[in-house]
Structure formats: structure tokens, C-alpha cells
Write a protein that holds these residues in place. Structure first.
Motif, PDB file in Angstrom:
ATOM      1  N   LEU A   1       0.827  -1.246   0.196  1.00 49.30           N
ATOM      2  CA  LEU A   1      -0.171  -0.116   0.045  1.00 49.30           C
ATOM      3  C   LEU A   1       0.794   1.227   0.141  1.00 49.30           C
ATOM      4  CD1 LEU A   1      -2.903   1.391   0.321  1.00 49.30           C
ATOM      5  CD2 LEU A   1      -2.540   1.366   2.882  1.00 49.30           C
ATOM      6  N   SER A   2       1.812   1.279   0.774  1.00 46.91           N
ATOM      7  CA  SER A   2       2.669   2.312   0.921  1.00 46.91           C
ATOM      8  C   SER A   2       3.469   2.694  -0.489  1.00 46.91           C
ATOM      9  CB  SER A   2       3.881   2.437   2.055  1.00 46.91           C
ATOM     10  OG  SER A   2       4.533   3.233   2.450  1.00 46.91           O
ATOM     11  N   GLU A   3       3.962   1.657  -0.952  1.00 41.49           N
ATOM     12  CA  GLU A   3       4.487   1.418  -2.327  1.00 41.49           C
ATOM     13  C   GLU A   3       3.938   2.444  -3.250  1.00 41.49           C
ATOM     14  OE1 GLU A   3       7.701   0.975  -5.314  1.00 41.49           O
ATOM     15  OE2 GLU A   3       7.750   1.000  -3.033  1.00 41.49           O
ATOM     16  N   LEU A   4       2.581   1.676  -3.610  1.00 49.48           N
ATOM     17  CA  LEU A   4       1.965   2.163  -4.659  1.00 49.48           C
ATOM     18  C   LEU A   4       1.241   3.404  -4.308  1.00 49.48           C
ATOM     19  CD1 LEU A   4      -0.600  -0.818  -5.173  1.00 49.48           C
ATOM     20  CD2 LEU A   4       0.982   0.252  -6.950  1.00 49.48           C
ATOM     21  N   CYS A   5       0.790   4.003  -2.854  1.00 49.45           N
ATOM     22  CA  CYS A   5       0.447   5.417  -2.717  1.00 49.45           C
ATOM     23  C   CYS A   5       1.474   6.376  -2.851  1.00 49.45           C
ATOM     24  CB  CYS A   5      -0.355   5.218  -1.496  1.00 49.45           C
ATOM     25  SG  CYS A   5      -1.885   4.450  -1.566  1.00 49.45           S
ATOM     26  N   SER A   6       2.810   6.148  -2.692  1.00 47.03           N
ATOM     27  CA  SER A   6       3.923   6.889  -2.644  1.00 47.03           C
ATOM     28  C   SER A   6       4.367   7.385  -3.989  1.00 47.03           C
ATOM     29  CB  SER A   6       4.928   6.365  -1.862  1.00 47.03           C
ATOM     30  OG  SER A   6       5.467   5.392  -2.654  1.00 47.03           O
TER      31      SER A   6
ATOM     32  N   GLU B   1       2.548   8.739  -6.004  1.00 44.96           N
ATOM     33  CA  GLU B   1       1.631  10.054  -6.379  1.00 44.96           C
ATOM     34  C   GLU B   1       2.184  11.358  -6.094  1.00 44.96           C
ATOM     35  OE1 GLU B   1      -1.124  10.892  -7.845  1.00 44.96           O
ATOM     36  OE2 GLU B   1      -1.484   8.982  -8.664  1.00 44.96           O
ATOM     37  N   SER B   2       3.401  11.027  -5.123  1.00 39.16           N
ATOM     38  CA  SER B   2       4.190  12.209  -4.734  1.00 39.16           C
ATOM     39  C   SER B   2       5.698  12.259  -5.311  1.00 39.16           C
ATOM     40  CB  SER B   2       4.360  12.314  -3.047  1.00 39.16           C
ATOM     41  OG  SER B   2       5.062  11.014  -2.807  1.00 39.16           O
ATOM     42  N   ASP B   3       5.962  11.414  -6.257  1.00 41.88           N
ATOM     43  CA  ASP B   3       7.240  10.970  -6.996  1.00 41.88           C
ATOM     44  C   ASP B   3       6.822  11.468  -8.304  1.00 41.88           C
ATOM     45  OD1 ASP B   3       9.481  10.415  -8.171  1.00 41.88           O
ATOM     46  OD2 ASP B   3       9.874   8.897  -6.907  1.00 41.88           O
ATOM     47  N   PRO B   4       7.060  12.431  -8.929  1.00 44.15           N
ATOM     48  CA  PRO B   4       6.615  12.862 -10.368  1.00 44.15           C
ATOM     49  C   PRO B   4       7.279  11.792 -11.306  1.00 44.15           C
ATOM     50  CG  PRO B   4       7.123  14.837  -9.380  1.00 44.15           C
ATOM     51  CD  PRO B   4       7.354  13.722  -8.199  1.00 44.15           C
ATOM     52  N   ALA B   5       8.672  11.649 -11.215  1.00 39.53           N
ATOM     53  CA  ALA B   5       9.278  10.627 -12.168  1.00 39.53           C
ATOM     54  C   ALA B   5       8.738   9.485 -12.191  1.00 39.53           C
ATOM     55  CB  ALA B   5      10.974  10.505 -11.625  1.00 39.53           C
TER      56      ALA B   5
ATOM     57  N   GLY C   1      -9.638  14.780  -8.908  1.00 39.99           N
ATOM     58  CA  GLY C   1      -9.594  15.796  -8.032  1.00 39.99           C
ATOM     59  C   GLY C   1      -8.783  15.475  -6.703  1.00 39.99           C
ATOM     60  N   ALA C   2      -9.357  14.722  -5.815  1.00 43.17           N
ATOM     61  CA  ALA C   2      -8.507  14.380  -4.564  1.00 43.17           C
ATOM     62  C   ALA C   2      -7.590  13.264  -4.517  1.00 43.17           C
ATOM     63  CB  ALA C   2      -9.652  14.501  -3.448  1.00 43.17           C
ATOM     64  N   ARG C   3      -7.490  12.760  -5.769  1.00 39.92           N
ATOM     65  CA  ARG C   3      -6.650  11.697  -5.578  1.00 39.92           C
ATOM     66  C   ARG C   3      -5.453  11.494  -5.095  1.00 39.92           C
ATOM     67  NH1 ARG C   3      -6.474  11.252 -11.106  1.00 39.92           N
ATOM     68  NH2 ARG C   3      -4.167  11.464 -11.294  1.00 39.92           N
ATOM     69  N   SER C   4      -4.577  12.658  -5.327  1.00 37.47           N
ATOM     70  CA  SER C   4      -3.276  12.581  -4.695  1.00 37.47           C
ATOM     71  C   SER C   4      -3.343  13.009  -3.146  1.00 37.47           C
ATOM     72  CB  SER C   4      -2.462  14.055  -5.299  1.00 37.47           C
ATOM     73  OG  SER C   4      -2.371  13.955  -6.577  1.00 37.47           O
ATOM     74  N   SER C   5      -4.301  13.639  -2.621  1.00 39.39           N
ATOM     75  CA  SER C   5      -4.736  13.729  -1.312  1.00 39.39           C
ATOM     76  C   SER C   5      -4.985  12.463  -0.537  1.00 39.39           C
ATOM     77  CB  SER C   5      -5.878  14.776  -1.011  1.00 39.39           C
ATOM     78  OG  SER C   5      -5.544  16.066  -1.606  1.00 39.39           O
ATOM     79  N   LEU C   6      -5.944  11.823  -0.994  1.00 43.35           N
ATOM     80  CA  LEU C   6      -6.106  10.404  -0.704  1.00 43.35           C
ATOM     81  C   LEU C   6      -4.841   9.463  -0.731  1.00 43.35           C
ATOM     82  CD1 LEU C   6      -7.816   8.093   0.422  1.00 43.35           C
ATOM     83  CD2 LEU C   6      -8.696   7.827  -1.933  1.00 43.35           C
TER      84      LEU C   6
ATOM     85  N   PHE D   1      -9.954   0.997  -2.128  1.00 42.71           N
ATOM     86  CA  PHE D   1     -10.979   0.846  -3.057  1.00 42.71           C
ATOM     87  C   PHE D   1     -11.506   2.276  -3.883  1.00 42.71           C
ATOM     88  CE2 PHE D   1     -15.422   0.878  -4.217  1.00 42.71           C
ATOM     89  CZ  PHE D   1     -15.654  -0.521  -5.307  1.00 42.71           C
ATOM     90  N   LEU D   2     -11.524   3.291  -2.825  1.00 41.67           N
ATOM     91  CA  LEU D   2     -11.884   4.573  -3.411  1.00 41.67           C
ATOM     92  C   LEU D   2     -10.804   4.949  -4.422  1.00 41.67           C
ATOM     93  CD1 LEU D   2     -13.709   6.183  -0.412  1.00 41.67           C
ATOM     94  CD2 LEU D   2     -14.581   5.670  -2.497  1.00 41.67           C
ATOM     95  N   LEU D   3      -9.621   4.908  -3.911  1.00 43.05           N
ATOM     96  CA  LEU D   3      -8.196   5.313  -4.923  1.00 43.05           C
ATOM     97  C   LEU D   3      -8.237   4.420  -5.999  1.00 43.05           C
ATOM     98  CD1 LEU D   3      -5.954   7.344  -4.992  1.00 43.05           C
ATOM     99  CD2 LEU D   3      -4.714   5.628  -3.521  1.00 43.05           C
ATOM    100  N   ALA D   4      -8.497   3.304  -6.094  1.00 40.26           N
ATOM    101  CA  ALA D   4      -8.737   2.725  -7.123  1.00 40.26           C
ATOM    102  C   ALA D   4      -9.681   3.130  -8.393  1.00 40.26           C
ATOM    103  CB  ALA D   4      -9.058   1.176  -6.911  1.00 40.26           C
ATOM    104  N   ARG D   5     -10.877   3.413  -7.761  1.00 47.44           N
ATOM    105  CA  ARG D   5     -11.942   3.977  -8.392  1.00 47.44           C
ATOM    106  C   ARG D   5     -11.447   5.416  -8.976  1.00 47.44           C
ATOM    107  NH1 ARG D   5     -17.817   4.109  -7.180  1.00 47.44           N
ATOM    108  NH2 ARG D   5     -17.898   4.540  -9.299  1.00 47.44           N
ATOM    109  N   MET D   6     -10.798   6.260  -8.284  1.00 48.89           N
ATOM    110  CA  MET D   6     -10.505   7.574  -8.798  1.00 48.89           C
ATOM    111  C   MET D   6      -9.447   7.153  -9.788  1.00 48.89           C
ATOM    112  SD  MET D   6      -9.596   9.622  -5.142  1.00 48.89           S
ATOM    113  CE  MET D   6     -11.165  10.322  -4.300  1.00 48.89           C
ATOM    114  N   HIS D   7      -8.589   6.293  -9.688  1.00 45.51           N
ATOM    115  CA  HIS D   7      -7.690   6.138 -10.806  1.00 45.51           C
ATOM    116  C   HIS D   7      -8.384   5.900 -12.051  1.00 45.51           C
ATOM    117  CE1 HIS D   7      -4.195   6.406  -8.158  1.00 45.51           C
ATOM    118  NE2 HIS D   7      -3.513   6.898  -9.191  1.00 45.51           N
TER     119      HIS D   7
END
Length: 448
Positions: free
Chosen positions: A106-111, A113-117, A174-179, A212-218
Motif C-alpha cells: 500500500l505504501s509503495e503504490l500510494c507513494s 503520487e508524490s514522486d513525479p518521475a 480531483g482529490a486522488r493525490s490527497s487520498l 478501493f476509492l483510490l482505485a476508482r479514482m484512478h
């Protein structure tokens, strides 16, 4: 390096095994790119260049590997195509993430969003049909006894409600990066505490719901490969919690995504396994699962079964209001009507689908801007198909009212279909006005 060493014999062998021409491979790669909202126009000459030793840029090697995986029915990694310049690089790291503990995954996937490369590369991850099949199988072989979860921490439950409402109001971009940041900074550390302490079942369920919500946002942003990775992570979290309803909800999401991308048979199987969950025996959760089963059955031509599933969904929704409040304990009647319209479109009953969409619009919450927009867009498509161009334009005007406040690739695609369907009627005053409106209105994020 001499010419004989430059030739890509691995790729040539795969073409022979798949019994594909160079043109067939090119067409398939273009189609797979379209699944992740990437536009490619390869032809046989491009494949000839690959065979001679040219290596295309990412994500093309992964798309080629996925093409052969689907064709041959076995896993074909990018390195096996002879096209991956660095088999142990970022793409290999993403695949190895399947073996991570769920908190680390979870940490690997979500992080990302904060790493542009890394984010740019991850958003080009192909959608993998075999992963849908594997997720369905894992749900079938997991514990099948109904298991309810203890209530999760109040602040996390509030976060679920907030991000769900944000998705409905503004779309998935919208709030995908925040989530993602919230999951990385606040939730993932709780799932990786040292020692003998294990996360509570309630926390695991809420973490699954947020993922699940983050998946739906993507998915709504047309980032389907990465969305699939988040769905899979949400499924792992649900499995860890022992909550079979949470697992079924995620499987339902995987089914909907697969169906939207054209993988009808496997989407139906996922919907069947989700609907068979012993944890959702009645109420809104049961209706939620059965409505997707009905749509998948209709898409596969099982029209009678689809009608039966819809009736069962209605009965379940009428049976009770569920065991709580919030987005995962309720199911809006307007959403069920939208699913009914999908079933009716697959069966070819456009007049009845029109009625169902009108009912959906009348019963949707006012704050559900995304749902209202997509319902108006589909109603416009049905109306123009029935020859009611001016009525379709009225519905599309309503769609554009909501479209202006959305950041959603799904809505963008609906706008594109609207243009395509209305262009033949551009001399009709109402159609001309709608086409002019979409050309002259520019949403805040710069979409045309």
C-alpha cells in the motif's frame, strides 16, 4: 554489434508461437494502449523495426508483453520479448510488489503520487487481464464463512465519507493525490507496526475501502493499470480483515473495470463470485453486488438471467436500509436505476433504458455531480439513437452543466462521444448550439 546480433529472435519466436502477423501484433498493441488512454498508431513497419533490434520506449514493451500473455495464455514478462532495456528496473519493481506485505505494498503504490518521475511511469502500467482472473480465483479459494468486521477508527471512517463525497462531486482526478498521501502517511504506518501487534479488523476494512476509492479514482482518470493495482491491494486488505462483504465489494469493482474495458467473460465471473459472497445476504450491499452481476450477464448475452438478478437486487434494496450509514453501507436507488439502464441497453430496449435513466436522474442526490453528468450523457446517447435529437441536446446541455465542475476522464470520454454523435446533426439549431457550447467552454483544468 553486427546485424545478426541485433535481430530480436525472442520477439520473432513469440510471433511464431502466437501465429500472429506483424500487422496483427501492431493492432493489438494499439488496442492495449487505448485501454490505458494512450494513443498509438503502430503498423507492421514498426514491428519490423522491433524485430531488427529497435527498442520502443515505455510502456510499449509492457504492452507487447501483455499482448502475448493474453494470446498465449501464459505469463510473458517484458524481458522475454527482447525489448525491455532494464529487466530489473522500475517496471520489474512494480511487478515484484505483488509479493510485498500488504502494508508495504500500500505504501509503495500510494507513494508514487508524490514522486513525479515514478508516477509518470506507473500511470502507463498496462491493464492485465490475467490479474482479473487471478483476483477472482483468490476470492473463490479464500474463507467463505460470513465474517463481519469490528467498527474502524472514527477518524478513518470520516475519511472514507469525505473522499467518497469528493469523488461523487468532482470526479476521480480531483482529490486522488490527497487520498494517496493520507494512505501513505496515516494508514500504511498503522498496518506495519513492529512487534506482535496486528491491525484491528475494523482498520483493515476501512483501509480496504479507502484503497478501493483510490482505485476508482484512478479508473475514472483512465489510469487503468494503476487502478487495477489498487483494486488488488484493496482485495488483500479485505482478505486480511476477514470481512467477506468488503472482499465482495472490491471484486465487484474489478468486475466493473474489466467490463468497461471489454473483458466480458472474466468480468462476469468476478461478478458471480462477488454476488455469491455469504457476507452480503441482504440489504444495500446485496443490491450493490447483484446490480453489477445483472449488467455483466446482460453484456454476455444472458438477458433472462440479467432480469432475474435485477429483480433480486430490487428485493434486497427494499428489504432494509443496511446496518449503518456512509457510502459502503447504503446503495442509492438512483444508482440501481442506472444499472438497470445499462442492462436494458445491452438487451436493445432503448425506450425502457430511457425510462430507467430518467428515474435514475430523479432519484440521485443533488451532490452527486459525476453520477448526474454521466446519466445525462447516456440519456443523450439513447435519445439520439431513438431519433429525438432536440431532446438529446437538452439532456447534453444538462450534462455540460455538471461537466464544467468535474475532473473526470470518464466524463471527458462522454463529451467526445457527444461530439461524434451530434456532428452529423450540426445543421440542427439545437445540435449546433450544444457543439458550439462545448467548443467555447473550457473547464478549470484546461480540457477542450
Amino acid at each position: 554489434m553486427g546485424p545478426s546480433r541485433r535481430r530480436n529472435e525472442r520477439l520473432r519466436a513469440l510471433l511464431g508461437e502466437a501465429r500472429w502477423t506483424q500487422a496483427a501484433l501492431a493492432r493489438t498493441v494499439n488496442a492495449l494502449a487505448a485501454e490505458i488512454d494512450v494513443e498509438l498508431h503502430y503498423d507492421r513497419t514498426a514491428v519490423a523495426h522491433w524485430l531488427s533490434g529497435t527498442r520502443p520506449a515505455p510502456p510499449v514493451p509492457d504492452l507487447i508483453a501483455e499482448a502475448f500473455t493474453r494470446r498465449l495464455g501464459r505469463a510473458v514478462p517484458p524481458a522475454a520479448t527482447g525489448l525491455a532495456a532494464d529487466p530489473g528496473g522500475a517496471w520489474g519493481d512494480r511487478l515484484r510488489g505483488f509479493r510485498m506485505p500488504v502494508g508495504a505494498r500500500l505504501s509503495e503504490l500510494c507513494s508514487l503520487e508524490s514522486d513525479p518521475a515514478r508516477r509518470a511511469g506507473a500511470r502507463l502500467l498496462p491493464y492485465r487481464e490475467a490479474e482479473l482472473v487471478q483476483s477472482t480465483r483468490s476470492a473463490m479459494t479464500g474463507p467463505q464463512t460470513a465474517g463481519g468486521a469490528e467498527e474502524g477508527p472514527g477518524v478513518v471512517r470520516l475519511a472514507v465519507q469525505f473522499f467518497s463525497a469528493s469523488f461523487d462531486a468532482h470526479g476521480g482526478q480531483g482529490a486522488r493525490s490527497s487520498l494517496a498521501a493520507y494512505l501513505t502517511d496515516d494508514i500504511a504506518p498503522l498496518l506495519r507496526e513492529p512487534g506482535d501487534r496486528t491491525p484491528g479488523r475494523g482498520l483493515l476494512v476501512e483501509a480496504s475501502r479507502l484503497t478501493f476509492l483510490l482505485a476508482r479514482m484512478h479508473q475514472d482518470a483512465a489510469v487503468h493499470g494503476l487502478a487495477q493495482q489498487h483494486f488488488t491491494t484493496a482485495l488483500q486488505l479485505a482478505d486480511a480483515s476477514g470481512d467477506t462483504t468488503a472482499r465482495a465489494v472490491v471484486l465487484r469493482g474489478l468486475s466493473a473495470q474489466g467490463l468497461a474495458l471489454g473483458h466480458r467473460k472474466n468480468a462476469l465471473r468476478a461478478a458471480e463470485v462477488a454476488a455469491a459472497s455469504p457476507g452480503a445476504s441482504g440489504g444495500p450491499a446485496r443490491a450493490f453486488l447483484l446490480s453489477q452481476l445483472a449488467v455483466a450477464q446482460a453484456a454476455c448475452g444472458w438477458h433472462r438471467s440479467a432480469r432475474v438478478s435485477l429483480t433480486r437486487a430490487e428485493t434486497a434494496l427494499a428489504a432494509g436500509a443496511g446496518d449503518g450509514t456512509g457510502p459502503f453501507a447504503t446503495y442509492a436507488p438512483g444508482s440501481l436505476e442506472f444499472q438497470r439502464s445499462q442492462v436494458l441497453r445491452y438487451t436493445g430496449d432503448l425506450p425502457a433504458a430511457r425510462t430507467a435513466l430518467a428515474n435514475s436522474l430523479a432519484r440521485r442526490p443533488a451532490a452527486d455531480h459525476r453520477g448526474m453528468a454521466l446519466s445525462h450523457a447516456q440519456l443523450g446517447e439513447i435519445l439520439v439513437g431513438l431519433g429525438h435529437v432536440e431532446e438529446a441536446c437538452a439532456s447534453w446541455n444538462s450534462f455540460l452543466d455538471y461537466f464544467a465542475v468535474l475532473r473526470s476522464a470518464t466524463a471527458d470520454q462522454a463529451a467526445l462521444r457527444m461530439r461524434q454523435l451530434l456532428t452529423p446533426f450540426r445543421n440542427v439549431p439545437a445540435a449546433h448550439a450544444v457543439l458550439r457550447r462545448i467548443r467555447t467552454s473550457t473547464p478549470p483544468d484546461g480540457r477542450p
